[in-house]
Motif scaffolding. Structure first.
Motif, PDB file in Angstrom:
ATOM      1  N   ILE A 244     -64.740 -19.872  24.136  1.00 29.32           N
ATOM      2  CA  ILE A 244     -65.404 -21.087  24.629  1.00 29.32           C
ATOM      3  C   ILE A 244     -64.674 -22.373  24.238  1.00 29.32           C
ATOM      4  N   HIS A 245     -64.089 -22.402  23.059  1.00 27.96           N
ATOM      5  CA  HIS A 245     -63.371 -23.606  22.636  1.00 27.96           C
ATOM      6  C   HIS A 245     -62.260 -23.933  23.641  1.00 27.96           C
ATOM      7  N   GLN A 246     -61.469 -22.921  23.970  1.00 32.04           N
ATOM      8  CA  GLN A 246     -60.369 -23.128  24.915  1.00 32.04           C
ATOM      9  C   GLN A 246     -60.893 -23.377  26.333  1.00 32.04           C
TER      10      GLN A 246
ATOM     11  N   TYR B 221     -61.508 -26.987  31.010  1.00 29.37           N
ATOM     12  CA  TYR B 221     -62.327 -27.683  32.014  1.00 29.37           C
ATOM     13  C   TYR B 221     -62.471 -29.170  31.719  1.00 29.37           C
ATOM     14  N   SER B 222     -61.849 -29.633  30.642  1.00 28.04           N
ATOM     15  CA  SER B 222     -61.826 -31.076  30.382  1.00 28.04           C
ATOM     16  C   SER B 222     -60.704 -31.680  31.225  1.00 28.04           C
ATOM     17  N   ASP B 223     -60.546 -32.981  31.137  1.00 26.54           N
ATOM     18  CA  ASP B 223     -59.496 -33.652  31.918  1.00 26.54           C
ATOM     19  C   ASP B 223     -58.123 -33.062  31.620  1.00 26.54           C
ATOM     20  N   ARG B 224     -57.935 -32.556  30.403  1.00 26.08           N
ATOM     21  CA  ARG B 224     -56.598 -32.043  30.034  1.00 26.08           C
ATOM     22  C   ARG B 224     -56.282 -30.691  30.662  1.00 26.08           C
ATOM     23  N   GLY B 225     -57.201 -30.145  31.452  1.00 31.58           N
ATOM     24  CA  GLY B 225     -56.928 -28.894  32.172  1.00 31.58           C
ATOM     25  C   GLY B 225     -56.033 -29.095  33.384  1.00 31.58           C
TER      26      GLY B 225
ATOM     27  N   MET C 187     -48.266 -34.622  28.684  1.00 30.55           N
ATOM     28  CA  MET C 187     -49.127 -33.734  27.900  1.00 30.55           C
ATOM     29  C   MET C 187     -48.488 -33.480  26.533  1.00 30.55           C
ATOM     30  N   HIS C 188     -49.341 -33.171  25.575  1.00 31.82           N
ATOM     31  CA  HIS C 188     -48.841 -32.764  24.266  1.00 31.82           C
ATOM     32  C   HIS C 188     -48.499 -31.267  24.321  1.00 31.82           C
ATOM     33  N   GLY C 189     -47.670 -30.838  23.388  1.00 31.92           N
ATOM     34  CA  GLY C 189     -47.406 -29.407  23.234  1.00 31.92           C
ATOM     35  C   GLY C 189     -47.810 -28.985  21.830  1.00 31.92           C
TER      36      GLY C 189
ATOM     37  N   PHE D 140     -47.369 -26.749  14.447  1.00 27.44           N
ATOM     38  CA  PHE D 140     -46.470 -27.697  15.104  1.00 27.44           C
ATOM     39  C   PHE D 140     -47.193 -28.397  16.256  1.00 27.44           C
ATOM     40  N   HIS D 141     -46.985 -29.696  16.343  1.00 26.08           N
ATOM     41  CA  HIS D 141     -47.537 -30.501  17.447  1.00 26.08           C
ATOM     42  C   HIS D 141     -46.379 -31.292  18.071  1.00 26.08           C
ATOM     43  N   LEU D 142     -46.334 -31.351  19.389  1.00 29.52           N
ATOM     44  CA  LEU D 142     -45.370 -32.197  20.100  1.00 29.52           C
ATOM     45  C   LEU D 142     -46.194 -33.248  20.833  1.00 29.52           C
TER      46      LEU D 142
ATOM     47  N   VAL E 283     -58.519 -24.981  15.509  1.00 27.27           N
ATOM     48  CA  VAL E 283     -57.547 -25.968  15.028  1.00 27.27           C
ATOM     49  C   VAL E 283     -57.746 -26.149  13.530  1.00 27.27           C
ATOM     50  N   TRP E 284     -56.811 -26.848  12.909  1.00 31.75           N
ATOM     51  CA  TRP E 284     -57.041 -27.385  11.568  1.00 31.75           C
ATOM     52  C   TRP E 284     -57.435 -28.849  11.770  1.00 31.75           C
ATOM     53  N   PRO E 285     -58.666 -29.238  11.463  1.00 35.37           N
ATOM     54  CA  PRO E 285     -59.055 -30.643  11.686  1.00 35.37           C
ATOM     55  C   PRO E 285     -58.091 -31.604  10.990  1.00 35.37           C
ATOM     56  N   HIS E 286     -57.820 -32.709  11.672  1.00 36.21           N
ATOM     57  CA  HIS E 286     -56.846 -33.670  11.146  1.00 36.21           C
ATOM     58  C   HIS E 286     -57.262 -34.258   9.797  1.00 36.21           C
ATOM     59  N   ASP E 287     -58.573 -34.421   9.596  1.00 37.57           N
ATOM     60  CA  ASP E 287     -59.013 -35.002   8.317  1.00 37.57           C
ATOM     61  C   ASP E 287     -58.634 -34.090   7.150  1.00 37.57           C
TER      62      ASP E 287
ATOM     63  N   GLY F 182     -68.757 -24.101  16.219  1.00 39.97           N
ATOM     64  CA  GLY F 182     -68.555 -25.307  15.393  1.00 39.97           C
ATOM     65  C   GLY F 182     -67.457 -26.209  15.924  1.00 39.97           C
ATOM     66  N   GLN F 183     -66.300 -25.643  16.193  1.00 46.69           N
ATOM     67  CA  GLN F 183     -65.193 -26.492  16.679  1.00 46.69           C
ATOM     68  C   GLN F 183     -65.406 -26.928  18.130  1.00 46.69           C
ATOM     69  N   PRO F 184     -65.940 -26.063  19.014  1.00 46.21           N
ATOM     70  CA  PRO F 184     -66.286 -26.573  20.345  1.00 46.21           C
ATOM     71  C   PRO F 184     -67.261 -27.762  20.260  1.00 46.21           C
TER      72      PRO F 184
ATOM     73  N   ALA G 150     -67.425 -29.942  17.825  1.00 44.27           N
ATOM     74  CA  ALA G 150     -66.648 -31.119  17.394  1.00 44.27           C
ATOM     75  C   ALA G 150     -65.868 -31.707  18.576  1.00 44.27           C
ATOM     76  N   LEU G 151     -65.404 -30.844  19.462  1.00 43.44           N
ATOM     77  CA  LEU G 151     -64.691 -31.335  20.656  1.00 43.44           C
ATOM     78  C   LEU G 151     -65.649 -32.169  21.508  1.00 43.44           C
ATOM     79  N   TRP G 152     -66.854 -31.660  21.699  1.00 43.99           N
ATOM     80  CA  TRP G 152     -67.851 -32.359  22.521  1.00 43.99           C
ATOM     81  C   TRP G 152     -68.278 -33.673  21.861  1.00 43.99           C
ATOM     82  N   GLU G 153     -68.558 -33.615  20.555  1.00 46.80           N
ATOM     83  CA  GLU G 153     -69.136 -34.785  19.882  1.00 46.80           C
ATOM     84  C   GLU G 153     -68.096 -35.833  19.525  1.00 46.80           C
ATOM     85  N   LYS G 154     -66.882 -35.373  19.171  1.00 42.73           N
ATOM     86  CA  LYS G 154     -65.944 -36.264  18.500  1.00 42.73           C
ATOM     87  C   LYS G 154     -64.722 -36.592  19.357  1.00 42.73           C
ATOM     88  N   ALA G 155     -64.152 -35.563  19.998  1.00 41.07           N
ATOM     89  CA  ALA G 155     -62.879 -35.792  20.692  1.00 41.07           C
ATOM     90  C   ALA G 155     -63.088 -36.395  22.084  1.00 41.07           C
ATOM     91  N   LEU G 156     -64.193 -36.034  22.760  1.00 42.36           N
ATOM     92  CA  LEU G 156     -64.412 -36.525  24.123  1.00 42.36           C
ATOM     93  C   LEU G 156     -65.184 -37.843  24.105  1.00 42.36           C
ATOM     94  N   ASP G 157     -64.830 -38.742  25.013  1.00 45.10           N
ATOM     95  CA  ASP G 157     -65.655 -39.943  25.190  1.00 45.10           C
ATOM     96  C   ASP G 157     -66.676 -39.659  26.293  1.00 45.10           C
TER      97      ASP G 157
HETATM   98  P1  NDP Z   1     -59.732 -35.849  15.652  1.00 41.65           P
HETATM   99  O1  NDP Z   1     -60.720 -36.845  16.169  1.00 41.65           O
HETATM  100  O2  NDP Z   1     -58.891 -36.192  14.482  1.00 41.65           O
HETATM  101  O3  NDP Z   1     -58.759 -35.411  16.835  1.00 41.65           O
HETATM  102  C1  NDP Z   1     -59.255 -35.078  18.090  1.00 41.65           C
HETATM  103  C2  NDP Z   1     -58.098 -34.483  18.843  1.00 41.65           C
HETATM  104  O4  NDP Z   1     -58.579 -34.064  20.089  1.00 41.65           O
HETATM  105  C3  NDP Z   1     -56.955 -35.456  19.120  1.00 41.65           C
HETATM  106  O5  NDP Z   1     -55.757 -34.790  18.788  1.00 41.65           O
HETATM  107  C4  NDP Z   1     -57.035 -35.699  20.602  1.00 41.65           C
HETATM  108  O6  NDP Z   1     -55.772 -35.886  21.182  1.00 41.65           O
HETATM  109  C5  NDP Z   1     -57.600 -34.397  21.062  1.00 41.65           C
HETATM  110  N1  NDP Z   1     -58.303 -34.416  22.331  1.00 41.65           N
HETATM  111  C6  NDP Z   1     -58.994 -35.398  22.920  1.00 41.65           C
HETATM  112  N2  NDP Z   1     -59.492 -34.985  24.100  1.00 41.65           N
HETATM  113  C7  NDP Z   1     -59.103 -33.706  24.237  1.00 41.65           C
HETATM  114  C8  NDP Z   1     -59.299 -32.738  25.244  1.00 41.65           C
HETATM  115  N3  NDP Z   1     -60.011 -33.002  26.334  1.00 41.65           N
HETATM  116  N4  NDP Z   1     -58.761 -31.518  25.068  1.00 41.65           N
HETATM  117  C9  NDP Z   1     -58.038 -31.236  23.954  1.00 41.65           C
HETATM  118  N5  NDP Z   1     -57.834 -32.110  22.968  1.00 41.65           N
HETATM  119  C10 NDP Z   1     -58.362 -33.329  23.122  1.00 41.65           C
HETATM  120  O7  NDP Z   1     -60.586 -34.536  15.429  1.00 41.65           O
HETATM  121  P2  NDP Z   1     -60.383 -33.196  14.579  1.00 41.65           P
HETATM  122  O8  NDP Z   1     -59.003 -32.930  14.135  1.00 41.65           O
HETATM  123  O9  NDP Z   1     -61.448 -33.192  13.546  1.00 41.65           O
HETATM  124  O10 NDP Z   1     -60.772 -32.129  15.691  1.00 41.65           O
HETATM  125  C11 NDP Z   1     -61.981 -32.275  16.456  1.00 41.65           C
HETATM  126  C12 NDP Z   1     -61.827 -31.447  17.695  1.00 41.65           C
HETATM  127  O11 NDP Z   1     -60.754 -31.990  18.456  1.00 41.65           O
HETATM  128  C13 NDP Z   1     -61.442 -30.000  17.407  1.00 41.65           C
HETATM  129  O12 NDP Z   1     -62.549 -29.188  17.189  1.00 41.65           O
HETATM  130  C14 NDP Z   1     -60.689 -29.633  18.645  1.00 41.65           C
HETATM  131  O13 NDP Z   1     -61.614 -29.204  19.633  1.00 41.65           O
HETATM  132  C15 NDP Z   1     -60.064 -30.937  19.115  1.00 41.65           C
HETATM  133  N6  NDP Z   1     -58.620 -31.018  18.803  1.00 41.65           N
HETATM  134  C16 NDP Z   1     -58.166 -30.993  17.526  1.00 41.65           C
HETATM  135  C17 NDP Z   1     -56.827 -30.912  17.266  1.00 41.65           C
HETATM  136  C18 NDP Z   1     -56.315 -30.748  15.870  1.00 41.65           C
HETATM  137  O14 NDP Z   1     -55.159 -30.292  15.718  1.00 41.65           O
HETATM  138  N7  NDP Z   1     -57.072 -31.097  14.836  1.00 41.65           N
HETATM  139  C19 NDP Z   1     -55.841 -30.943  18.360  1.00 41.65           C
HETATM  140  C20 NDP Z   1     -56.432 -31.086  19.661  1.00 41.65           C
HETATM  141  C21 NDP Z   1     -57.770 -31.075  19.856  1.00 41.65           C
HETATM  142  P3  NDP Z   1     -54.985 -37.306  21.084  1.00 41.65           P
HETATM  143  O15 NDP Z   1     -54.240 -37.216  19.811  1.00 41.65           O
HETATM  144  O16 NDP Z   1     -54.116 -37.339  22.280  1.00 41.65           O
HETATM  145  O17 NDP Z   1     -56.041 -38.364  21.090  1.00 41.65           O
END
Ligand code: NDP
Length: 499
Positions: A177-179, A184-188, A196-198, A218-220, A286-290, A427-429, A431-438
């Motif tokens: 589900i995470h993937q 299905y997000s904009d990055r699909g 795009m990032h690699g 590794f992140h590109l 993923v490994w959360p960035h924090d 849990g990580q899906p 975080a994607l919904w709550e934190k990464a997406l606007d």
């Molecule tokens: P952060 O807020 O530190 O990072 C969120 C990350 O999500 C950013 O790298 C951002 O990319 C990326 N992102 C934003 N929108 C999308 C999307 N639609 N699809 C994929 N990635 C996206 O959060 P955390 O590190 O705590 O992780 C929170 C969640 O973010 C994770 O559960 C995971 O779903 C997602 N994520 C985390 C990554 C990681 O390595 N930690 C990498 C990618 C996604 P950008 O840098 O371009 O803003």
């Protein structure tokens, strides 16, 4: 470019025999029949009939370019790889980008993860980073790979691609589900590779001269920024120009607008893996960035288009098993399987000597006791000794490049992919919904999922059992996500939530 008749080379057969006439075949009389002795005609047709090597089972549609990779930050205390030994080091490299499920003629812009494969020609041999534009994947046990891939391919009966197949599978494989959410997000639907990032996606390892191991991801990161097509724009582009991303990269490089990516790493001390809250070798996480911040390493620039697609892109053979001293693997089960399966696939597609094709040849010297095989073209070791050990000055081992020992624990068994922990799956899906997406990203995600999970895209008389099974997962990721998808599908939201 046109050449005058005096400078044009003479046309020959593959054996170098000059061809007198390439317009008219050899016949008995002007009306035929043909003469079998027209060897140039027979060679021409026979070669044409054998032009294709089997297309890749996955990642068949792709494009690529040459470039350079330059080190910008000193990480030599983590890895002994000579490439990383000092700032300013650089090496030539080749990149191939691809979709996963489509055939070799399919549209670049399809909703699909993108392969992001890199081959670094280092002085210590080739280092391949064979990743995707997503930091995770749909499975965490390679036993499920072929099943998953079939759901992205054609129905065996109809040869169509109804979406019920994928949702049926995903609803029964919640680790995906995470993937699925990223897909299905904009990055699909990334506009092209430039935007795009690699990610290496798996956890790899660095090891240094002191024998210390550090887990690494590794992140590109694209210096062009992220640019995605909307669902509607992608649908339009598929018809207007199925090769839209291929053309975008080609045209940018041809115009001297060289795309760049910053290579960054996340680093985890070896012992952290034993106590970290997630399994750091789980490919669905993923490994959360924090917890593990990104550190700059270098810059990759693509600056030269290929001159011949088949020679350089179709024959490019990337394999995660290509590592140099100072870079190693991890226990990630899917990575372990890919170490085997990529070389296996290349041997099937191109024969056992695929590493001798110029695009795959290392720039470092090769000194192997492997011999013979289909289409060996490197001199085959000449008259040199072909066994080891020997007392005739053949190549010898180098114990100094041995990786430090790794401690492995546990009973040999088949361990469940589903330990029954909701946080592990959702849990990580969440975080994607709550934190990464606007807000807009959340709206687009819901619309894209609803579009795919509704008929006619589902392509099945009664999609409801699959939809309802899937909705349970969406609710567990987040009630808001589940509620909005249920509403979009016209299903009873309260009943779903109560279940
Ligand atoms: P952060 O807020 O530190 O990072 C969120 C990350 O999500 C950013 O790298 C951002 O990319 C990326 N992102 C934003 N929108 C999308 C999307 N639609 N699809 C994929 N990635 C996206 O959060 P955390 O590190 O705590 O992780 C929170 C969640 O973010 C994770 O559960 C995971 O779903 C997602 N994520 C985390 C990554 C990681 O390595 N930690 C990498 C990618 C996604 P950008 O840098 O371009 O803003």
């Amino acid at each position: 470019m046109e050449k005058s008749d005096t400078t044009r080379p003479t046309m020959t057969t593959e054996s170098g025999n000059a061809i007198p006439n390439n317009q008219n075949s050899l016949t008995a009389g002007p009306r035929g029949p043909m003469l079998m002795q027209d060897y140039a005609l027979i060679e021409k047709m026979a070669h044409f009939n054998r032009e294709r090597v089997p297309e890749r089972v996955v990642h068949a549609k792709g494009y690529g370019a040459h470039g350079t990779f330059t080190i910008t930050q000193d990480i030599s205390k983590f890895t002994r790889a000579k490439l990383f030994s000092k700032v300013g080091n650089s090496c030539p490299m080749f990149a191939r980008f691809s979709t996963v499920g489509g055939e070799s003629g399919s549209a670049d812009i399809a909703r699909d993860p993108r392969g992001f494969s890199l081959k670094f020609y280092t002085e210590e041999g080739n280092w391949d980073l064979v990743g995707n534009n997503t930091p995770i994947f749909f499975i965490r046990d390679p036993l499920k790979f072929s099943d998953f891939i079939r759901t992205q391919k054609r129905d065996p009966g109809t040869h169509l691609k109804p979406h019920w197949r994928r949702w049926d599978y995903w609803s029964l494989s919640p680790e995906a589900i995470h993937q699925v959410m990223i897909l299905y997000s904009d990055r699909g639907t990334p506009y092209s590779a430039r935007f795009m990032h690699g990610y290496g996606s798996h956890t790899f390892s660095f090891w240094n001269n002191a024998g210390e191991r550090t887990w690494v991801k590794f992140h590109l990161i694209s210096q062009q920024g992220i640019k995605n097509a909307s669902d509607a724009e992608a649908t339009r582009l598929m018809g207007e120009n199925p090769d839209s991303s291929t053309k975008d990269l080609h045209d940018a490089i041809a115009a001297g607008d060289f795309p760049k990516w910053t290579m960054k790493v996340q680093l985890m001390p070896e012992r952290d893996a034993e106590t970290y809250k997630w399994n750091p070798f789980d490919l669905t996480k993923v490994w959360p960035h924090d917890d593990y911040p990104l550190h700059d390493v270098g810059v990759m620039e693509l600056n030269r288009n290929v001159e011949n697609y088949f020679a350089e892109v179709e024959q490019a053979a990337f394999e995660p098993s290509n590592v140099v001293p100072g870079i190693g693997f991890s226990p990630d089960k899917v990575l372990q399987n890919r170490i085997l399966s990529y070389g296996d696939a290349h041997r099937y597609r191109m024969g056992v000597n695929y590493q001798q094709v110029p695009i795959n040849q290392p720039k470092a010297p090769v000194a192997t006791y492997n011999r013979d095989g289909l289409l060996r073209v490197d001199g085959n070791g000449g008259g040199g000794v072909d066994y080891e050990p020997n007392s005739f000055n053949g190549p010898k081992e180098d114990p100094s490049v041995a990786e430090p020992p790794i401690r492995i624990d546990g009973n040999a068994d088949r361990y469940t992919t589903y330990p029954g922990d909701d946080n592990d799956l959702y849990g990580q899906p969440r975080a994607l919904w709550e934190k990464a997406l606007d807000d807009q990203g959340r709206t687009n995600l819901v619309e894209n999922i609803v579009g795919s999970m509704s008929n006619p895209t589902m392509g099945i008389a009664d999609p409801r059992p699959i939809q309802e099974r899937m909705l349970k997962h969406w609710h567990k990721v987040h009630p808001d996500l589940g509620g909005r998808i249920a509403k979009g599908l016209g299903l009873d939201q309260r009943r779903q939530a109560a279940e």
